[in-house]
Design a protein around this motif. Sequence first.
Motif, PDB file in Angstrom:
ATOM      1  N   VAL A  91       0.860  -1.174   0.000  1.00 59.81           N
ATOM      2  CA  VAL A  91       0.000   0.000   0.000  1.00 59.81           C
ATOM      3  C   VAL A  91       0.898   1.226   0.000  1.00 59.81           C
ATOM      4  CG1 VAL A  91      -1.735   1.321   1.301  1.00 59.81           C
ATOM      5  CG2 VAL A  91      -1.813  -1.186   1.293  1.00 59.81           C
ATOM      6  N   VAL A  92       0.588   2.200  -0.856  1.00 57.47           N
ATOM      7  CA  VAL A  92       1.301   3.473  -0.868  1.00 57.47           C
ATOM      8  C   VAL A  92       0.268   4.580  -0.712  1.00 57.47           C
ATOM      9  CG1 VAL A  92       2.816   5.042  -2.147  1.00 57.47           C
ATOM     10  CG2 VAL A  92       3.052   2.563  -2.439  1.00 57.47           C
ATOM     11  N   MET A  93       0.494   5.446   0.268  1.00 59.67           N
ATOM     12  CA  MET A  93      -0.346   6.617   0.452  1.00 59.67           C
ATOM     13  C   MET A  93       0.517   7.837   0.162  1.00 59.67           C
ATOM     14  SD  MET A  93      -3.403   7.702   1.232  1.00 59.67           S
ATOM     15  CE  MET A  93      -4.185   6.332   2.071  1.00 59.67           C
ATOM     16  N   HIS A  94       0.125   8.602  -0.852  1.00 62.16           N
ATOM     17  CA  HIS A  94       0.844   9.837  -1.192  1.00 62.16           C
ATOM     18  C   HIS A  94       0.030  11.015  -0.684  1.00 62.16           C
ATOM     19  CE1 HIS A  94       2.961  12.988  -3.301  1.00 62.16           C
ATOM     20  NE2 HIS A  94       1.772  13.428  -3.672  1.00 62.16           N
ATOM     21  N   ASP A  95       0.704  11.958   0.011  1.00 65.74           N
ATOM     22  CA  ASP A  95       0.033  13.192   0.402  1.00 65.74           C
ATOM     23  C   ASP A  95       0.944  14.380   0.126  1.00 65.74           C
ATOM     24  OD1 ASP A  95       1.677  13.819   2.736  1.00 65.74           O
ATOM     25  OD2 ASP A  95       0.527  12.327   3.856  1.00 65.74           O
ATOM     26  N   GLU A 100       7.576  14.047   7.847  1.00 68.21           N
ATOM     27  CA  GLU A 100       7.450  12.613   8.097  1.00 68.21           C
ATOM     28  C   GLU A 100       6.587  12.364   9.329  1.00 68.21           C
ATOM     29  OE1 GLU A 100      10.754  10.011   7.884  1.00 68.21           O
ATOM     30  OE2 GLU A 100      11.786  11.224   6.387  1.00 68.21           O
ATOM     31  N   PRO A 101       5.767  11.330   9.297  1.00 66.67           N
ATOM     32  CA  PRO A 101       4.951  11.001  10.474  1.00 66.67           C
ATOM     33  C   PRO A 101       5.847  10.625  11.648  1.00 66.67           C
ATOM     34  CG  PRO A 101       4.278   9.700   8.564  1.00 66.67           C
ATOM     35  CD  PRO A 101       5.538  10.411   8.193  1.00 66.67           C
ATOM     36  N   HIS A 132       9.679  13.971  -0.902  1.00 66.53           N
ATOM     37  CA  HIS A 132      10.168  14.637  -2.105  1.00 66.53           C
ATOM     38  C   HIS A 132       9.518  16.004  -2.161  1.00 66.53           C
ATOM     39  CE1 HIS A 132       6.352  13.056  -3.692  1.00 66.53           C
ATOM     40  NE2 HIS A 132       6.755  11.882  -3.253  1.00 66.53           N
ATOM     41  N   GLU A 133       9.820  16.787  -3.180  1.00 65.03           N
ATOM     42  CA  GLU A 133       9.350  18.171  -3.237  1.00 65.03           C
ATOM     43  C   GLU A 133       7.830  18.299  -3.315  1.00 65.03           C
ATOM     44  OE1 GLU A 133      10.003  16.638  -7.269  1.00 65.03           O
ATOM     45  OE2 GLU A 133      11.378  16.799  -5.584  1.00 65.03           O
ATOM     46  N   LYS A 136       5.037  13.393   0.246  1.00 66.07           N
ATOM     47  CA  LYS A 136       5.655  12.148   0.693  1.00 66.07           C
ATOM     48  C   LYS A 136       4.823  10.952   0.264  1.00 66.07           C
ATOM     49  CE  LYS A 136       3.692  12.246   5.340  1.00 66.07           C
ATOM     50  NZ  LYS A 136       3.136  13.570   5.227  1.00 66.07           N
ATOM     51  N   ASP A 137       5.503   9.830   0.187  1.00 67.82           N
ATOM     52  CA  ASP A 137       4.870   8.539  -0.052  1.00 67.82           C
ATOM     53  C   ASP A 137       5.151   7.664   1.154  1.00 67.82           C
ATOM     54  OD1 ASP A 137       4.017   9.170  -2.679  1.00 67.82           O
ATOM     55  OD2 ASP A 137       6.000   8.675  -3.461  1.00 67.82           O
ATOM     56  N   ILE A 138       4.099   7.122   1.738  1.00 70.98           N
ATOM     57  CA  ILE A 138       4.245   6.166   2.833  1.00 70.98           C
ATOM     58  C   ILE A 138       3.996   4.796   2.239  1.00 70.98           C
ATOM     59  CG2 ILE A 138       3.411   5.416   5.082  1.00 70.98           C
ATOM     60  CD1 ILE A 138       2.513   8.334   5.543  1.00 70.98           C
TER      61      ILE A 138
END
Length: 144
Positions: A91-95, A100-101, A132-133, A136-138
């Motif tokens: 699973v990837v969540m991008h926001d 960072e969490p 990244h600019e 982030k991707d988790i």
Amino acid sequence: MAPESRRDRTLAGEEITNRIASFPGELHDVTDARLVAEGFLFDLARASAPSAPEHWDDILLVVTELAANAVQYAPGPFELRMRRTFDGVHVVMHDTSTTEPAPRPFHPHSGGGGIGWHLIHTLCDQVSVVTHERGKDIHVFLPW
């Protein structure tokens, strides 16, 4: 919400379902992300049943927590990507936030959250954050 489905036949001839969905970042999108994840799991279960029944619920809980965190801490759009791996689900969540969490103390008697990031780390085999600019991707990997 704009879900896309793709099929890939790269792992031992097994049909592997991928799912991508984008959300504007509103509160109801947490539920919508969970529904997209549930649809993905229904499709996946047709091809390959989970090795334990709790894996289904664990994946839905992790997606819900990631989506809730995206809405709460990174206002704006977010994207959910899910794919089958050899032995689980990626699973990837991008926001849109580059922060960072970090775990927060959990105080069950006073409310206020703090348990989500701990749950994610407990339920997932692997958790990583790539900034990244554009945000982030988790990345999380869960058993299936």
